[in-house]
Design a protein around this motif. Structure first.
Motif, PDB file in Angstrom:
ATOM      1  N   GLY A   5       0.805  -1.218   0.000  1.00  0.00           N
ATOM      2  CA  GLY A   5       0.000   0.000   0.000  1.00  0.00           C
ATOM      3  C   GLY A   5       0.838   1.268   0.000  1.00  0.00           C
ATOM      4  O   GLY A   5       0.582   2.198  -0.772  1.00  0.00           O
ATOM      5  N   VAL A   6       1.841   1.316   0.856  1.00  0.00           N
ATOM      6  CA  VAL A   6       2.696   2.496   0.928  1.00  0.00           C
ATOM      7  C   VAL A   6       3.478   2.663  -0.362  1.00  0.00           C
ATOM      8  O   VAL A   6       3.584   3.771  -0.904  1.00  0.00           O
ATOM      9  CB  VAL A   6       3.653   2.390   2.141  1.00  0.00           C
ATOM     10  CG1 VAL A   6       4.751   3.415   2.080  1.00  0.00           C
ATOM     11  CG2 VAL A   6       2.872   2.542   3.423  1.00  0.00           C
ATOM     12  N   LEU A  71       7.978   4.190  11.602  1.00  0.00           N
ATOM     13  CA  LEU A  71       9.215   4.581  10.939  1.00  0.00           C
ATOM     14  C   LEU A  71       9.347   3.885   9.587  1.00  0.00           C
ATOM     15  O   LEU A  71       9.676   4.519   8.580  1.00  0.00           O
ATOM     16  CB  LEU A  71      10.415   4.233  11.834  1.00  0.00           C
ATOM     17  CG  LEU A  71      11.773   4.692  11.356  1.00  0.00           C
ATOM     18  CD1 LEU A  71      11.900   6.208  11.480  1.00  0.00           C
ATOM     19  CD2 LEU A  71      12.862   4.019  12.173  1.00  0.00           C
ATOM     20  N   SER A  72       9.060   2.591   9.536  1.00  0.00           N
ATOM     21  CA  SER A  72       9.182   1.828   8.285  1.00  0.00           C
ATOM     22  C   SER A  72       8.214   2.316   7.220  1.00  0.00           C
ATOM     23  O   SER A  72       8.607   2.508   6.063  1.00  0.00           O
ATOM     24  CB  SER A  72       8.921   0.341   8.552  1.00  0.00           C
ATOM     25  OG  SER A  72       9.882  -0.187   9.411  1.00  0.00           O
ATOM     26  N   THR A  97      16.608   3.945   8.587  1.00  0.00           N
ATOM     27  CA  THR A  97      15.428   3.251   9.102  1.00  0.00           C
ATOM     28  C   THR A  97      15.770   1.824   9.511  1.00  0.00           C
ATOM     29  O   THR A  97      15.361   1.369  10.584  1.00  0.00           O
ATOM     30  CB  THR A  97      14.304   3.265   8.050  1.00  0.00           C
ATOM     31  OG1 THR A  97      13.945   4.626   7.793  1.00  0.00           O
ATOM     32  CG2 THR A  97      13.097   2.483   8.512  1.00  0.00           C
ATOM     33  N   ILE A  98      16.511   1.128   8.680  1.00  0.00           N
ATOM     34  CA  ILE A  98      16.894  -0.251   9.003  1.00  0.00           C
ATOM     35  C   ILE A  98      17.753  -0.281  10.267  1.00  0.00           C
ATOM     36  O   ILE A  98      17.518  -1.096  11.165  1.00  0.00           O
ATOM     37  CB  ILE A  98      17.606  -0.913   7.806  1.00  0.00           C
ATOM     38  CG1 ILE A  98      16.600  -1.131   6.669  1.00  0.00           C
ATOM     39  CG2 ILE A  98      18.259  -2.230   8.206  1.00  0.00           C
ATOM     40  CD1 ILE A  98      17.213  -1.522   5.343  1.00  0.00           C
ATOM     41  N   SER A 113      11.395  -3.205   6.305  1.00  0.00           N
ATOM     42  CA  SER A 113      12.159  -2.110   5.696  1.00  0.00           C
ATOM     43  C   SER A 113      13.135  -2.634   4.650  1.00  0.00           C
ATOM     44  O   SER A 113      13.327  -2.000   3.605  1.00  0.00           O
ATOM     45  CB  SER A 113      12.925  -1.343   6.769  1.00  0.00           C
ATOM     46  OG  SER A 113      12.032  -0.753   7.671  1.00  0.00           O
ATOM     47  N   THR A 114      13.753  -3.765   4.920  1.00  0.00           N
ATOM     48  CA  THR A 114      14.685  -4.346   3.956  1.00  0.00           C
ATOM     49  C   THR A 114      13.959  -4.757   2.681  1.00  0.00           C
ATOM     50  O   THR A 114      14.449  -4.525   1.567  1.00  0.00           O
ATOM     51  CB  THR A 114      15.429  -5.543   4.576  1.00  0.00           C
ATOM     52  OG1 THR A 114      16.092  -5.105   5.766  1.00  0.00           O
ATOM     53  CG2 THR A 114      16.445  -6.120   3.612  1.00  0.00           C
TER      54      THR A 114
END
Length: 179
Positions: A5-6, A71-72, A97-98, A113-114
């Protein structure tokens, strides 16, 4: 679902070229900045033997899923919106972020995030010598930073060790008990 979605929102908004989206961009940047600052402000509380999870049980921090997820999500959105303008800023946001998610012991958000970073790289790649060099330098920086974190904080090495079956079963049992 959040990852898809993001990512889709960021790509779609990039295609639209509407000036209205600056508010969403500003909101996501503020969200990312707030939660990254929240994580960085907790680093002095982490000692060689104190994990973020231990700080949570003491009531000093929020559950690691809250800042990690926010954050992610904001980082994936921002990085995909910025990739056309500044690849360095996009990769920098994702790298920070990671590292932030590693610091707060959030394995799921590190993975989230990865995956967002890998997806972004494969969607926006242009194979060139410059791209390969920048990617190698960025990966080396991320690898170096995470290896230093694992050296300095033993609990992180324990938490992220996928071969530590005793720790894995203990965390699963505690979750089952909690539920």
């Amino acid at each position: 679902f959040l990852l898809i979605g993001v990512y889709a929102l960021a790509i779609e908004f990039s295609k639209q070229n509407l000036r209205l989206f600056w508010m969403l961009d500003a909101f996501m940047f503020a969200c990312w900045l707030y939660w990254f600052n929240y994580i960085v402000s907790k680093i002095p509380l982490l000692g060689a033997y104190t994990s973020y999870s231990a700080l949570w049980t003491m009531g000093k921090v929020l559950n690691h899923h809250i800042p990690g997820l926010l954050l992610s999500v904001s980082a994936i959105y921002l990085a995909n919106r910025l990739i056309g303008r500044s690849k360095l800023a996009s990769y920098g946001i994702m790298g920070l972020t990671i590292v932030g998610c590693i610091v707060i012991d959030s394995r799921s958000n590190v993975l989230f995030s990865t995956l967002g970073l890998v997806w972004m790289i494969f969607q926006h790649r242009k194979l060139s010598v410059r791209f390969v060099l920048i990617s190698l330098v960025a990966l080396y920086g991320l690898f170096y930073t995470t290896s230093r974190l694992f050296e300095d904080y033993k609990f992180l090495r324990r938490r992220f060790d996928v071969q530590n079956q005793e720790y894995e079963s203990a965390t699963v049992q505690s979750r089952i008990y909690f539920y």
